[in-house]
Design an enzyme around this catalytic site. Structure first.
Site, PDB file in Angstrom:
ATOM      1  N   CYS A 173     120.080  -5.263  68.425  1.00  0.00           N
ATOM      2  CA  CYS A 173     119.852  -4.252  67.378  1.00  0.00           C
ATOM      3  C   CYS A 173     118.547  -4.536  66.637  1.00  0.00           C
ATOM      4  O   CYS A 173     118.449  -5.527  65.909  1.00  0.00           O
ATOM      5  CB  CYS A 173     121.050  -4.271  66.432  1.00  0.00           C
ATOM      6  SG  CYS A 173     120.820  -3.387  64.885  1.00  0.00           S
ATOM      7  N   CYS A 224     118.803  -4.716  62.846  1.00  0.00           N
ATOM      8  CA  CYS A 224     119.517  -5.945  62.477  1.00  0.00           C
ATOM      9  C   CYS A 224     118.538  -7.121  62.430  1.00  0.00           C
ATOM     10  O   CYS A 224     118.580  -7.943  61.510  1.00  0.00           O
ATOM     11  CB  CYS A 224     120.627  -6.261  63.478  1.00  0.00           C
ATOM     12  SG  CYS A 224     121.912  -5.000  63.601  1.00  0.00           S
TER      13      CYS A 224
END
Length: 109
Positions: free
Chosen positions: A34, A37
């Protein structure tokens, strides 16, 4: 992991590390693939250092531990959930800046 103040948690130790923690706990639900993230990772580490002793900050890899994110209805990552006394008190989804995350933590103190 750059910060020794940042907890790495899993489904197996979620209850002990988060729900039964005497401190408020901010949990970052994330995954290695991600991009957003990864972008907020350094901010999470900074906050773990700055709030050490006042708030526990933990990361949970949703790929390795899918049960807990499912229980809390997480559909997108990063999702950050603030727990206090074993209860969800606030939540943010998406890559947000340090001021928004600090405000989330400060509200729980």
């Amino acid at each position: 992991m750059a910060s020794d103040k940042l907890l790495e948690i899993s489904d197996a130790d979620f209850d002990a590390q988060v729900l039964k923690n005497s401190l408020p706990v901010l949990v970052d639900f994330w995954a290695p693939w991600c991009g957003p993230c990864k972008a907020i990772g350094p901010v999470i580490e900074q906050l773990a250092e700055e709030y050490a002793g006042k708030v526990a900050i933990a990361k949970m890899n949703v790929d390795d531990s899918p049960s807990t994110p499912g229980k809390y209805g997480i559909r997108a990552i990063p999702t950050l959930i603030m727990f206090k006394n074993g209860e969800v008190v606030d939540q943010i989804t998406g890559a947000v800046g340090k001021p928004q995350l600090a405000a989330l933590i400060d509200k729980a103190l």
